[in-house]
Write a protein that holds these residues in place. Sequence first.
Motif, PDB file in Angstrom:
ATOM      1  N   ALA A  99      41.628  35.810  25.831  1.00 53.39           N
ATOM      2  CA  ALA A  99      40.684  35.264  26.802  1.00 53.39           C
ATOM      3  C   ALA A  99      40.293  36.312  27.837  1.00 53.39           C
ATOM      4  N   VAL A 100      41.267  37.096  28.292  1.00 57.98           N
ATOM      5  CA  VAL A 100      40.979  38.160  29.256  1.00 57.98           C
ATOM      6  C   VAL A 100      40.029  39.188  28.641  1.00 57.98           C
ATOM      7  N   ALA A 101      40.239  39.497  27.380  1.00 60.57           N
ATOM      8  CA  ALA A 101      39.386  40.493  26.714  1.00 60.57           C
ATOM      9  C   ALA A 101      37.936  40.032  26.657  1.00 60.57           C
ATOM     10  N   THR A 102      37.715  38.737  26.491  1.00 60.58           N
ATOM     11  CA  THR A 102      36.340  38.236  26.418  1.00 60.58           C
ATOM     12  C   THR A 102      35.653  38.272  27.780  1.00 60.58           C
ATOM     13  N   LEU A 103      36.437  38.269  28.859  1.00 60.09           N
ATOM     14  CA  LEU A 103      35.866  38.310  30.203  1.00 60.09           C
ATOM     15  C   LEU A 103      35.528  39.718  30.654  1.00 60.09           C
ATOM     16  N   GLY A 104      36.007  40.712  29.920  1.00 61.41           N
ATOM     17  CA  GLY A 104      35.809  42.089  30.346  1.00 61.41           C
ATOM     18  C   GLY A 104      37.004  42.575  31.133  1.00 61.41           C
ATOM     19  N   GLU A 105      36.849  43.667  31.823  1.00 59.90           N
ATOM     20  CA  GLU A 105      37.952  44.296  32.530  1.00 59.90           C
ATOM     21  C   GLU A 105      38.401  43.435  33.703  1.00 59.90           C
ATOM     22  N   ALA A 106      39.695  43.087  33.732  1.00 56.43           N
ATOM     23  CA  ALA A 106      40.247  42.334  34.853  1.00 56.43           C
ATOM     24  C   ALA A 106      40.442  43.254  36.043  1.00 56.43           C
ATOM     25  N   ALA A 107      40.390  42.664  37.232  1.00 50.47           N
ATOM     26  CA  ALA A 107      40.582  43.455  38.439  1.00 50.47           C
ATOM     27  C   ALA A 107      41.979  44.055  38.446  1.00 50.47           C
ATOM     28  N   PRO A 108      42.162  45.214  39.061  1.00 52.82           N
ATOM     29  CA  PRO A 108      43.496  45.795  39.138  1.00 52.82           C
ATOM     30  C   PRO A 108      44.440  44.917  39.946  1.00 52.82           C
ATOM     31  N   ALA A 109      45.725  45.198  39.807  1.00 58.38           N
ATOM     32  CA  ALA A 109      46.735  44.370  40.470  1.00 58.38           C
ATOM     33  C   ALA A 109      46.765  44.688  41.960  1.00 58.38           C
ATOM     34  N   ALA A 110      45.728  44.199  42.659  1.00 53.65           N
ATOM     35  CA  ALA A 110      45.609  44.506  44.081  1.00 53.65           C
ATOM     36  C   ALA A 110      46.037  43.342  44.951  1.00 53.65           C
ATOM     37  N   ALA A 111      46.040  42.130  44.402  1.00 50.83           N
ATOM     38  CA  ALA A 111      46.438  40.954  45.165  1.00 50.83           C
ATOM     39  C   ALA A 111      47.909  40.657  44.927  1.00 50.83           C
ATOM     40  N   THR A 112      48.496  39.881  45.823  1.00 49.38           N
ATOM     41  CA  THR A 112      49.893  39.488  45.656  1.00 49.38           C
ATOM     42  C   THR A 112      50.010  37.986  45.847  1.00 49.38           C
ATOM     43  N   VAL A 113      51.058  37.425  45.272  1.00 47.65           N
ATOM     44  CA  VAL A 113      51.328  36.001  45.374  1.00 47.65           C
ATOM     45  C   VAL A 113      52.838  35.813  45.405  1.00 47.65           C
ATOM     46  N   THR A 114      53.306  34.766  46.044  1.00 46.40           N
ATOM     47  CA  THR A 114      54.735  34.493  46.116  1.00 46.40           C
ATOM     48  C   THR A 114      55.176  33.736  44.873  1.00 46.40           C
ATOM     49  N   ALA A 115      56.146  34.297  44.154  1.00 48.39           N
ATOM     50  CA  ALA A 115      56.702  33.665  42.959  1.00 48.39           C
ATOM     51  C   ALA A 115      58.117  33.192  43.272  1.00 48.39           C
ATOM     52  N   ILE A 116      58.432  32.004  42.795  1.00 46.96           N
ATOM     53  CA  ILE A 116      59.754  31.437  43.051  1.00 46.96           C
ATOM     54  C   ILE A 116      60.828  32.344  42.479  1.00 46.96           C
ATOM     55  N   GLY A 117      61.781  32.725  43.314  1.00 50.55           N
ATOM     56  CA  GLY A 117      62.890  33.553  42.889  1.00 50.55           C
ATOM     57  C   GLY A 117      62.597  35.031  42.832  1.00 50.55           C
ATOM     58  N   LEU A 118      61.311  35.425  43.014  1.00 52.72           N
ATOM     59  CA  LEU A 118      60.931  36.832  42.906  1.00 52.72           C
ATOM     60  C   LEU A 118      60.312  37.381  44.178  1.00 52.72           C
ATOM     61  N   GLY A 119      59.855  36.513  45.058  1.00 52.93           N
ATOM     62  CA  GLY A 119      59.167  36.975  46.248  1.00 52.93           C
ATOM     63  C   GLY A 119      57.733  37.349  45.947  1.00 52.93           C
ATOM     64  N   GLU A 120      57.199  38.327  46.669  1.00 56.39           N
ATOM     65  CA  GLU A 120      55.820  38.748  46.482  1.00 56.39           C
ATOM     66  C   GLU A 120      55.674  39.584  45.211  1.00 56.39           C
ATOM     67  N   VAL A 121      54.753  39.193  44.350  1.00 57.31           N
ATOM     68  CA  VAL A 121      54.505  39.947  43.122  1.00 57.31           C
ATOM     69  C   VAL A 121      53.012  40.232  43.021  1.00 57.31           C
ATOM     70  N   PRO A 122      52.640  41.390  42.449  1.00 60.59           N
ATOM     71  CA  PRO A 122      51.219  41.703  42.277  1.00 60.59           C
ATOM     72  C   PRO A 122      50.632  40.921  41.110  1.00 60.59           C
ATOM     73  N   PHE A 123      49.337  40.640  41.186  1.00 58.55           N
ATOM     74  CA  PHE A 123      48.661  39.997  40.051  1.00 58.55           C
ATOM     75  C   PHE A 123      47.226  40.474  39.983  1.00 58.55           C
ATOM     76  N   ARG A 124      46.627  40.298  38.817  1.00 59.58           N
ATOM     77  CA  ARG A 124      45.242  40.694  38.569  1.00 59.58           C
ATOM     78  C   ARG A 124      44.342  39.469  38.700  1.00 59.58           C
ATOM     79  N   LEU A 125      43.270  39.601  39.410  1.00 61.34           N
ATOM     80  CA  LEU A 125      42.322  38.512  39.617  1.00 61.34           C
ATOM     81  C   LEU A 125      41.418  38.338  38.398  1.00 61.34           C
ATOM     82  N   LEU A 126      41.005  37.099  38.158  1.00 58.78           N
ATOM     83  CA  LEU A 126      40.046  36.784  37.098  1.00 58.78           C
ATOM     84  C   LEU A 126      38.733  36.340  37.723  1.00 58.78           C
ATOM     85  N   ASP A 127      37.642  36.852  37.206  1.00 61.21           N
ATOM     86  CA  ASP A 127      36.328  36.455  37.684  1.00 61.21           C
ATOM     87  C   ASP A 127      35.388  36.344  36.485  1.00 61.21           C
ATOM     88  N   PRO A 128      35.006  35.117  36.089  1.00 64.39           N
ATOM     89  CA  PRO A 128      35.318  33.858  36.760  1.00 64.39           C
ATOM     90  C   PRO A 128      36.710  33.353  36.385  1.00 64.39           C
TER      91      PRO A 128
END
Length: 296
Positions: A242-271
């Motif tokens: 699914a990610v491949a069909t959307l094209g290049e995903a944004a780099p891991a510039a955002a962060t989110v809090t994950a249970i048991g892991l704290g802040e982790v980086p993630f890649r944004l999807l648009d749309p």
Amino acid sequence: MIRVALAAAVRTLPRGAGLAYEPKFDGHRLVVVRTAQDVVLQARSGRIVTAAFPDLAAAARQLPAGTVLDGEVVVWHAGRTDFALVQRRAAAASAARAAVLAQRLPASYAAFDVLELAGLDVRTRPYERRRALLVDLLLPLGPPLQPVPMTTDPELAETWYATLPASGIEGLVVKRLDESYPAGRRSWRKLRHTDVADAAVIGFTGTPRCPLALVLVLPGDDEAPVVSSPLPAGLRTEMAAAVATLGEAAPAAATVTAIGLGEVPFRLLDPPLAAEVRRSSARHPPPEVLRLRTGL
């Protein structure tokens, strides 16, 4: 495009006179249209998926011309329906691949309504009458086209609800016996075993080729996004595609809090994408991704 009837979720089993109960199969909604010339298979979204299910199309050619059925396509494996295998069938990229999968993973069609029969539109007739027409039509044909079980006994429905999940049944659908076909409306009711909802997928952890978990915005949740539980192998593969069909995903510039892991980086999807998730509460434990909503 044929507009299908929809169901609203309920938390307890409706009871009362004039109600019918059907098992809710875990598959893909599918409208079967037998035209004068051939067969057309339409997904709930309106997408034509005939090429992905040549076995069902062949079986549907036994139907009278001018017949339209509403139901669910399922794949049985090890005594239960397997949604991942239905997804695999639906994703066949070529006619040759679809034919191979039809041999290895034959599909079944669990029909629960008839909209037209031999050129006659029966949507305005009460469900009780449409049900009788459906059974009379399909029982002589046999698998893979079959009417779903139905009962008007709420006690038997309760037994189904308690015992059929072992076969991959999600729950029950409840309909009024006197109701016409409610195209495009949430007039039917559905009782599921789990708190299942659709969530927005705004990103993912890991890499585009190997997504590890999804970053979700849950319905009715105004707080920060949450991280799902780790994706199983099949969903990782599906998400990567699914990610491949959307094209290049944004780099891991955002962060989110994950249970048991704290802040982790993630890649944004648009749309964003959509996914069906199971959760016991908004955040504890993390929501489990059941499937991606890929538009079928």
